[in-house]
Design an enzyme around this catalytic site. Structure first.
Site, PDB file in Angstrom:
ATOM      1  N   LYS A 169       0.816  -1.220   0.000  1.00  0.00           N
ATOM      2  CA  LYS A 169       0.000   0.000   0.000  1.00  0.00           C
ATOM      3  C   LYS A 169       0.846   1.265   0.000  1.00  0.00           C
ATOM      4  CE  LYS A 169      -4.358  -1.781   1.506  1.00  0.00           C
ATOM      5  NZ  LYS A 169      -5.556  -1.661   2.296  1.00  0.00           N
ATOM      6  N   LYS A 186      -5.096 -10.076  -5.899  1.00  0.00           N
ATOM      7  CA  LYS A 186      -6.335 -10.357  -5.168  1.00  0.00           C
ATOM      8  C   LYS A 186      -7.394  -9.309  -5.507  1.00  0.00           C
ATOM      9  CE  LYS A 186      -6.235  -7.721  -0.954  1.00  0.00           C
ATOM     10  NZ  LYS A 186      -6.944  -7.564   0.266  1.00  0.00           N
ATOM     11  N   LYS A 219     -10.901  -3.754  -2.797  1.00  0.00           N
ATOM     12  CA  LYS A 219     -11.779  -2.585  -2.901  1.00  0.00           C
ATOM     13  C   LYS A 219     -11.057  -1.412  -3.525  1.00  0.00           C
ATOM     14  CE  LYS A 219     -13.779  -3.299   1.606  1.00  0.00           C
ATOM     15  NZ  LYS A 219     -12.557  -3.305   2.414  1.00  0.00           N
TER      16      LYS A 219
HETATM   17  N1  AQP Z   1      -9.646 -11.004  -2.375  1.00  0.00           N
HETATM   18  C1  AQP Z   1      -9.978 -11.470  -1.189  1.00  0.00           C
HETATM   19  N2  AQP Z   1     -10.235 -12.797  -1.024  1.00  0.00           N
HETATM   20  C2  AQP Z   1     -10.592 -13.299   0.190  1.00  0.00           C
HETATM   21  N3  AQP Z   1     -10.722 -12.522   1.296  1.00  0.00           N
HETATM   22  C3  AQP Z   1     -10.489 -11.193   1.175  1.00  0.00           C
HETATM   23  N4  AQP Z   1     -10.546 -10.162   2.047  1.00  0.00           N
HETATM   24  C4  AQP Z   1     -10.205  -9.015   1.408  1.00  0.00           C
HETATM   25  N5  AQP Z   1      -9.933  -9.263   0.121  1.00  0.00           N
HETATM   26  C5  AQP Z   1     -10.101 -10.612  -0.069  1.00  0.00           C
HETATM   27  C6  AQP Z   1     -10.927 -10.303   3.443  1.00  0.00           C
HETATM   28  O1  AQP Z   1     -12.021  -9.415   3.678  1.00  0.00           O
HETATM   29  C7  AQP Z   1     -11.980  -8.971   5.030  1.00  0.00           C
HETATM   30  C8  AQP Z   1     -12.204  -7.490   5.097  1.00  0.00           C
HETATM   31  O2  AQP Z   1     -11.162  -6.830   4.387  1.00  0.00           O
HETATM   32  P1  AQP Z   1     -10.752  -5.347   4.760  1.00  0.00           P
HETATM   33  O3  AQP Z   1     -11.870  -4.433   4.507  1.00  0.00           O
HETATM   34  O4  AQP Z   1     -10.237  -5.305   6.135  1.00  0.00           O
HETATM   35  O5  AQP Z   1      -9.586  -4.945   3.857  1.00  0.00           O
HETATM   36  P2  AQP Z   1      -8.568  -5.688   2.971  1.00  0.00           P
HETATM   37  O6  AQP Z   1      -8.180  -7.009   3.495  1.00  0.00           O
HETATM   38  O7  AQP Z   1      -7.439  -4.741   2.759  1.00  0.00           O
HETATM   39  O8  AQP Z   1      -9.497  -5.872   1.693  1.00  0.00           O
HETATM   40  P3  AQP Z   1      -9.609  -5.015   0.413  1.00  0.00           P
HETATM   41  O9  AQP Z   1     -10.880  -5.322  -0.242  1.00  0.00           O
HETATM   42  O10 AQP Z   1      -8.379  -5.195  -0.397  1.00  0.00           O
HETATM   43  O11 AQP Z   1      -9.722  -3.526   0.914  1.00  0.00           O
HETATM   44  P4  AQP Z   1      -8.777  -2.293   0.714  1.00  0.00           P
HETATM   45  O12 AQP Z   1      -8.616  -2.158  -0.778  1.00  0.00           O
HETATM   46  O13 AQP Z   1      -9.526  -1.169   1.312  1.00  0.00           O
HETATM   47  O14 AQP Z   1      -7.507  -2.576   1.413  1.00  0.00           O
HETATM   48  C9  AQP Z   1     -10.617  -9.399   5.598  1.00  0.00           C
HETATM   49  O15 AQP Z   1     -10.811 -10.510   6.451  1.00  0.00           O
HETATM   50  C10 AQP Z   1      -9.840  -9.800   4.387  1.00  0.00           C
HETATM   51  O16 AQP Z   1      -8.924 -10.842   4.668  1.00  0.00           O
END
Ligand code: AQP
Length: 328
Positions: A111, A192, A195
């Site tokens: 990030k 992966k 968001k």
């Molecule tokens: N691609 C994924 N596959 C499986 N699990 C996933 N999680 C996120 N992406 C995947 C799981 O979703 C939960 C919530 O995630 P988060 O909001 O804490 O943020 P993150 O892990 O950083 O997910 P994002 O979507 O990539 O968000 P941003 O872009 O904001 O950082 C967690 O349990 C995560 O493991």
């Protein structure tokens, strides 16, 4: 009863990765665990964001959690910033976390890469996440595979604290699913689903209109060859579709492979698109109904924050006492 804790950032629309990797397990676990689930808004402010949208996104995130099946009568649902004990404990845990440990976190590296202004909050993010978990003495933490390293750090912090100051914290176990623990971006199956990805083309949001969902899945990038087989390393695109299909139709990956054995990739794409649209339909209907009454959502959050605060502030008092701070 064992306790479970997990969180999600209000950084955008919840996608299939979040749902399959984490949220559906939150829903399952609310029946057999003392469950605490929070929207981690303090994590969301560690990267650039729009302040004018954060509160609405927080409400929308909670509505999506309720729409996928979280039940406030079973689980304690709250917003992280409503429970100040999280940040209070984070400060205490700062002093038992090493700089070198934080520097090794791959999420921080990913990030911060290419950014000219990286916040100290992004660097300290894993300590706040450890505090989120330890402040409830959680036994289990259902997360996707991308959070494995942060969970390991939370365990190390708990163990180090207990060794140095006495047995205060439960050392939590990660609960990472066997299927769809890392849902990949449909347009770029090496990455992966996320968001904050620069394009939404390969991301299926829970609230995406059905036509868009179908189009995104039908246009998924697939691998060379023609055989339908589950092999995430050699066939990331097809394996991703198989995992999604299995999850939305509630079957094992083996069953899905057997169904499509000998058929072309196109067949799998169309069937997965249709199954995903059908799966999302009732979730979207529930979401629309919930958003008609945001007052009911804030009431749920207020009850959740009261219950969570009670638990969490007791743990902060115990941690401070163990560390030798003068009682107030
Ligand atoms: N691609 C994924 N596959 C499986 N699990 C996933 N999680 C996120 N992406 C995947 C799981 O979703 C939960 C919530 O995630 P988060 O909001 O804490 O943020 P993150 O892990 O950083 O997910 P994002 O979507 O990539 O968000 P941003 O872009 O904001 O950082 C967690 O349990 C995560 O493991």
């Amino acid at each position: 009863m064992e306790r479970v804790l997990s969180g999600i950032q209000p950084t955008g629309e919840i996608h299939l990765g979040n749902y399959l990797g984490a949220l559906r397990h939150w829903v399952e676990m609310q029946d057999s665990f003392d469950a605490y689930y929070c929207v981690v808004d303090l994590h969301a402010i560690t990267v650039p964001y729009e302040p004018a949208k954060l509160a609405d996104r927080t409400i929308s995130t909670v509505a999506q959690l309720l729409a996928v099946g979280l039940d406030p009568a079973k689980a304690t649902l709250f917003v992280q910033s409503h429970v100040p004990a999280h940040t209070e404990l984070q400060w205490l845990l700062n002093s038992v976390t090493q700089y070198g440990e934080l520097r090794r976190m791959t999420q921080f590296k990913d990030k911060s890469q290419g950014q000219d202004a990286v916040s100290a909050g992004l660097f300290n993010y894993p300590i706040l996440m450890a505090a989120d978990i330890l402040v409830y003495n959680a036994d289990r933490v259902p997360v996707g595979d991308d959070q494995r390293q942060h969970l390991e750090l939370a365990r190390n912090i708990a163990q180090r604290f207990n060794q140095r100051f006495g047995d205060v914290f439960t050392v939590p176990d990660a609960a990472i699913p066997g299927v769809a623990a890392r849902v990949m971006d449909l347009a770029n199956p090496e990455n992966k689903m996320s968001k904050s990805a620069s394009s939404t083309q390969g991301i299926v949001g829970l609230l995406d209109p059905p036509k868009q969902v179908a189009k995104k899945i039908r246009s998924a990038v697939t691998d060379s060859g023609a055989e339908i087989a589950f092999d995430p390393a050699a066939k990331p695109g097809i394996s991703n579709l198989l995992s999604i299909n299995a999850a939305v139709t509630d079957r094992s990956v083996d069953d899905v492979v057997a169904e499509f054995d000998g058929q072309g990739y196109g067949h799998l794409k169309v069937a997965t698109a249709n199954a995903t649209v059908a799966f999302l339909e009732p979730i979207q209907a529930r979401y629309a109904a919930l958003m008609d009454d945001p007052g009911a959502i804030t009431a749920i959050l207020s009850t959740g924050a009261k219950k969570a605060s009670q638990q969490a502030s007791e743990m902060v008092i115990r941690a401070k006492d163990a560390m030798g701070l003068l009682a107030g």
